[in-house]
Design a protein around this motif. Structure first.
Motif, PDB file in Angstrom:
ATOM      1  N   LYS A  42       0.841  -1.197   0.000  1.00  0.00           N
ATOM      2  CA  LYS A  42       0.000   0.000   0.000  1.00  0.00           C
ATOM      3  C   LYS A  42       0.880   1.252   0.000  1.00  0.00           C
ATOM      4  CE  LYS A  42      -1.558  -1.815   3.786  1.00  0.00           C
ATOM      5  NZ  LYS A  42      -2.193  -2.049   5.091  1.00  0.00           N
ATOM      6  N   ASP A  62      -2.772   3.081   3.941  1.00  0.00           N
ATOM      7  CA  ASP A  62      -4.035   2.367   4.118  1.00  0.00           C
ATOM      8  C   ASP A  62      -5.207   3.089   3.458  1.00  0.00           C
ATOM      9  OD1 ASP A  62      -2.659   0.527   5.852  1.00  0.00           O
ATOM     10  OD2 ASP A  62      -2.817   2.022   7.434  1.00  0.00           O
ATOM     11  N   ILE A  63      -5.366   4.369   3.771  1.00  0.00           N
ATOM     12  CA  ILE A  63      -6.513   5.114   3.246  1.00  0.00           C
ATOM     13  C   ILE A  63      -6.341   5.373   1.752  1.00  0.00           C
ATOM     14  CG2 ILE A  63      -7.925   7.175   3.483  1.00  0.00           C
ATOM     15  CD1 ILE A  63      -7.854   5.138   5.907  1.00  0.00           C
ATOM     16  N   PRO A  99     -10.334   9.671   5.041  1.00  0.00           N
ATOM     17  CA  PRO A  99     -11.135   8.467   5.296  1.00  0.00           C
ATOM     18  C   PRO A  99     -12.623   8.788   5.320  1.00  0.00           C
ATOM     19  CG  PRO A  99     -10.382   9.344   7.370  1.00  0.00           C
ATOM     20  CD  PRO A  99      -9.775  10.235   6.292  1.00  0.00           C
ATOM     21  N   ALA A 152      -7.228   2.230  -0.071  1.00  0.00           N
ATOM     22  CA  ALA A 152      -8.673   2.023  -0.071  1.00  0.00           C
ATOM     23  C   ALA A 152      -9.348   2.898  -1.114  1.00  0.00           C
ATOM     24  CB  ALA A 152      -9.241   2.306   1.321  1.00  0.00           C
ATOM     25  N   ARG A 153      -8.935   4.135  -1.188  1.00  0.00           N
ATOM     26  CA  ARG A 153      -9.524   5.037  -2.180  1.00  0.00           C
ATOM     27  C   ARG A 153      -9.169   4.598  -3.598  1.00  0.00           C
ATOM     28  NH1 ARG A 153     -11.641   9.736  -0.881  1.00  0.00           N
ATOM     29  NH2 ARG A 153     -10.744  10.858  -2.648  1.00  0.00           N
ATOM     30  N   SER A 180     -13.345   3.531   4.056  1.00  0.00           N
ATOM     31  CA  SER A 180     -12.232   3.311   4.982  1.00  0.00           C
ATOM     32  C   SER A 180     -12.492   3.920   6.344  1.00  0.00           C
ATOM     33  CB  SER A 180     -10.941   3.899   4.396  1.00  0.00           C
ATOM     34  OG  SER A 180     -11.084   5.295   4.182  1.00  0.00           O
ATOM     35  N   ILE A 240     -14.740  -2.925   3.797  1.00  0.00           N
ATOM     36  CA  ILE A 240     -14.256  -1.698   4.417  1.00  0.00           C
ATOM     37  C   ILE A 240     -12.808  -1.928   4.817  1.00  0.00           C
ATOM     38  CG2 ILE A 240     -15.116  -2.379   6.723  1.00  0.00           C
ATOM     39  CD1 ILE A 240     -15.487   0.643   7.285  1.00  0.00           C
ATOM     40  N   ALA A 241     -11.961  -0.936   4.586  1.00  0.00           N
ATOM     41  CA  ALA A 241     -10.555  -1.022   4.958  1.00  0.00           C
ATOM     42  C   ALA A 241     -10.320  -0.238   6.240  1.00  0.00           C
ATOM     43  CB  ALA A 241      -9.675  -0.472   3.842  1.00  0.00           C
TER      44      ALA A 241
END
Length: 360
Positions: free
Chosen positions: A201, A229-230, A262, A233-234, A240, A220-221
């Motif tokens: 990531k 991480d975010i 997020p 996810a996007r 997220s 959902i992350a």
């Protein structure tokens, strides 16, 4: 993708709204190997209705070792529920170089094992034998100047350069410590170019592979870093939850750019099992006001003022942060510089202090 100008809300616990949880590990489930309070219960609660997958940029442990660590800390896990950046890197190299190709390893045995598992030959030195056709670089406490020099030499000779991740820091109980990204940065500075492959990531590979291989249809992350991480996810268009149990801080949340924001905020992974209240906005009479729970934030040309409202002796400081966050994002998107935060009453002064934010 539509950029965030606010936070999402949910009248039911997120564990009921989603059926696949993509969980980061360091700073979310555990911190330097020690369980974060409540994480075991949150995972167990989510499992009652959905599927859990553990996804980590940390390449120092194998999936088997991660699962064993989680289980020893009270979080039930099996190796097939774990996806590491070492696995993702090995899979990426397997599609780019021939079987039997020699790969210079800078990292732990876990990384070398993943390289070997896809039919490549891990080596620890560029001395002796054919030159490596690729380099696999990951985090290890034992990486030395000589190791980094080997990376530089191999890449200059034409080797493909792959890294597990570019995280600048890793969380610890004493604060952030140097991550793999700091070691990668040393090589980037020397070579004057970026790696050929980044497996972890914020690249979307690990998330997308996990989603494709899982039964869940509403993922959902959950992570503690906006830049990995975010952002990941996007990249795969997954909602997220950013938690404050690792790297992220209230101050950093207020200053997130639109592409790293997020959908939800929480103190820790326990937020996955809780409802999330809305942040409402009222722009009447030319005054911009945001409300969440027992908190009110008003915007002025000089900054944002937080005030507690009647109805609770001990209002949730997370709700104060939610209101401040949506307000700060909105004024930033409208062109205001980082706003000054002011406490409108004693309750707000306590909240700002508790959140580690500057307040008058």
């Amino acid at each position: 993708m539509t950029e965030h100008r606010g936070l999402a809300d949910s009248s039911i616990p997120l564990s009921e709204a989603f059926d696949l949880a993509l969980l980061d590990l360091d700073g979310v489930v555990y911190l330097m190997g020690e369980l974060i309070p409540g994480a075991d219960e949150a995972v167990a609660e989510f499992r009652r209705r959905g599927t859990v997958r553990f996804i980590t940029n940390n390449a120092s442990r194998s999936a088997e070792q991660v699962a064993a660590l989680l289980t020893s800390r009270g979080v039930d896990a099996s190796p097939d529920e774990v996806r590491t950046s070492a696995q993702a890197l090995a899979a990426a190299l397997a599609t780019r170089i021939p079987q039997g190709g020699r790969v210079l390893i800078v990292g732990t045995t876990a990384l070398a094992d993943e390289i070997e598992a896809v039919g490549l030959v891990p080596v620890r030195t560029i001395d002796g034998g054919p030159a490596p056709v690729a380099v696999a670089q990951g985090i290890s406490p034992d990486v030395t100047w000589r190791d980094l020099s080997g990376v530089v030499t191999a890449v200059r000779a034409g080797a493909l350069w792959a890294v597990t991740n570019r995280d600048s820091t890793i969380p610890s109980p004493t604060g952030p410590l140097p991550g793999n990204g700091t070691l990668v940065a040393a090589v980037v500075e020397t070579l004057g170019r970026a790696p050929d492959v980044v497996a972890g990531k914020p690249e979307p590979v690990m998330f997308q592979q996990t989603i494709d291989q899982s039964l869940g249809i509403r993922p959902i992350a959950v992570g503690d870093r906006h830049d990995t991480d975010i952002a990941a996810a996007r990249a795969v268009r997954v909602p997220s939850l950013l938690v404050l149990s690792g790297t992220a801080t209230p101050a950093s949340v207020l200053n997130l750019p639109p592409d790293a924001r997020p959908d939800y905020l929480g103190w820790s992974l326990t937020a996955l099992t809780e409802p999330h209240p809305p942040v409402s906005q009222d722009d009447s009479d030319g005054v911009h006001v945001w409300r969440c729970g027992h908190w009110r934030v008003e915007s002025s040309p000089t900054g944002l003022t937080l005030t507690g409202t009647q109805g609770s002796l001990e209002p949730d400081h997370l709700d104060a942060l939610r209101a401040l966050t949506v307000a700060a994002w909105a004024v930033a998107d409208d062109g205001m510089a980082t706003p000054t935060l002011t406490a409108g009453d004693a309750m707000a002064k306590t909240a700002l202090s508790g959140l580690g934010l500057v307040g008058d």
